[in-house]
Design an enzyme around this catalytic site. Structure first.
Site, PDB file in Angstrom:
ATOM      1  N   GLU A 156       0.826  -1.209   0.000  1.00  0.00           N
ATOM      2  CA  GLU A 156       0.000   0.000   0.000  1.00  0.00           C
ATOM      3  C   GLU A 156       0.857   1.255   0.000  1.00  0.00           C
ATOM      4  OE1 GLU A 156      -3.542   2.118   2.648  1.00  0.00           O
ATOM      5  OE2 GLU A 156      -2.107   0.780   3.634  1.00  0.00           O
ATOM      6  N   ASP A 191      -5.626   2.823  -1.585  1.00  0.00           N
ATOM      7  CA  ASP A 191      -6.306   3.644  -0.596  1.00  0.00           C
ATOM      8  C   ASP A 191      -6.549   5.018  -1.211  1.00  0.00           C
ATOM      9  OD1 ASP A 191      -6.818   5.473   1.581  1.00  0.00           O
ATOM     10  OD2 ASP A 191      -6.152   3.911   2.952  1.00  0.00           O
ATOM     11  N   GLN A 219      -9.483   1.141  -0.184  1.00  0.00           N
ATOM     12  CA  GLN A 219      -9.866   1.715   1.098  1.00  0.00           C
ATOM     13  C   GLN A 219     -10.283   3.162   0.880  1.00  0.00           C
ATOM     14  OE1 GLN A 219      -6.263   0.771   3.368  1.00  0.00           O
ATOM     15  NE2 GLN A 219      -7.409  -0.721   4.566  1.00  0.00           N
ATOM     16  N   GLU A 259     -11.869   2.752   6.092  1.00  0.00           N
ATOM     17  CA  GLU A 259     -10.776   2.997   7.037  1.00  0.00           C
ATOM     18  C   GLU A 259     -10.741   4.487   7.400  1.00  0.00           C
ATOM     19  OE1 GLU A 259      -6.195   1.457   7.543  1.00  0.00           O
ATOM     20  OE2 GLU A 259      -6.647   2.693   5.803  1.00  0.00           O
TER      21      GLU A 259
END
Length: 279
Positions: A156, A191, A219, A259
């Site tokens: 990530e 993300d 995310q 998240e």
């Protein structure tokens, strides 16, 4: 509509960790993710998953250390993964082995291996070169171990404002690493919060990267405060529709992890009352 998973490290902060599974299920979530499970026996977590008919979709390999107590100390001391840290190969391998044991017990198909924060050096070129070599070698080994268990390893990119010095910061960097390693079960954790802060142009990047087969998980969180997706500068209703459309076209069937930190904080029903953003 993409499948949404509750991140239990951030949501329901007013509750003890194991009680957050019950709360997520009551709010209609079918999947959950979190940072680390290692403070709890895998049987305890598995029982909460079964009791609430929840799917564990993702968690992190340890941030450093060699056992459960060491993992907690490593996080408290500021370690954010060891995958790219020369000299930490033993801790990385130990962590992956722990993560795969938990993945088996929780029937979780994805494990995120954090890249780590680089030490400052006067010779940045040499530091980056050494870190890149160790990173790819570690990920290649982890992917081989995980493949036997039917698990994907994720990497990530994380923004430099929240985590200064983190080795991986951009989507193009992450996808280049995945191509270089060449393991089919090594994928990118996309993300949207971190990507917006570092580079923007989110819808275009979803359309570019999701059809490649290299995106394993999304995310979301509001930017810049990391509250509910409806709070901030991103239009998540639009972006979730983009994910939905591209996923339908390319056959992607993964999850979108929620998240974020509830805007109301750790108050009773703070998370639940803030879920009006969900389509």
């Amino acid at each position: 509509m993409p499948r949404l998973a509750a991140n239990l490290s951030m949501l329901y902060p007013e509750l003890p960790f194991l009680d957050r599974f019950d709360a997520a299920a009551r709010d209609g979530f079918k999947g959950v993710e979190f940072l680390f499970p290692y403070s709890f026996a895998p049987e305890e977590i598995a029982a909460r998953l079964r009791g609430n008919e929840l799917q564990q979709v993702l968690f992190n390999a340890p941030p450093g250390g060699a056992d459960a107590a060491g993992f907690e100390r490593a996080w408290a001391d500021g370690l954010r993964g060891t995958a790219s840290l020369p000299g930490s190969e033993a801790d990385f391998r130990t962590g992956v082995q722990w993560a795969l044991r938990y993945a088996e017990a929780l029937q979780c198909p994805r494990v995120h291996c954090m890249a780590g924060i680089q030490a400052k050096s006067t010779d940045s070129h040499t530091t980056i070169s050494a870190a890149s070599s160790v990173y790819e070698s570690n990920l290649r080994w982890a992917a081989q171990q995980a493949a036997a268990a039917g698990v994907d390893i994720l990497i990530e990119p994380i923004n430099t404002r929240d985590m200064p010095g983190f080795f991986l910061n951009r989507q193009d960097q992450a996808h280049a690493v995945v191509r270089a390693v060449g393991a089919p079960n090594l994928k990118v954790q996309f993300d949207l919060y971190h990507a917006q802060i570092m580079e923007g142009d989110i819808a275009t990047k979803i359309r570019e990267y999701l059809p490649t087969g290299r995106v394993g998980h999304f995310q979301i969180a509001g930017v810049p405060e990391r509250h509910e997706p409806s709070v901030g500068e991103l239009n998540y209703r639009y972006l979730l529709n983009v994910i939905d459309d591209v996923a339908a076209a390319c056959g992607w069937d993964g999850w979108v992890g929620c998240e974020y930190r509830p805007q109301r904080g750790a108050v009773p029903n703070g998370t639940t009352d803030g879920l009006g953003w969900r389509p």
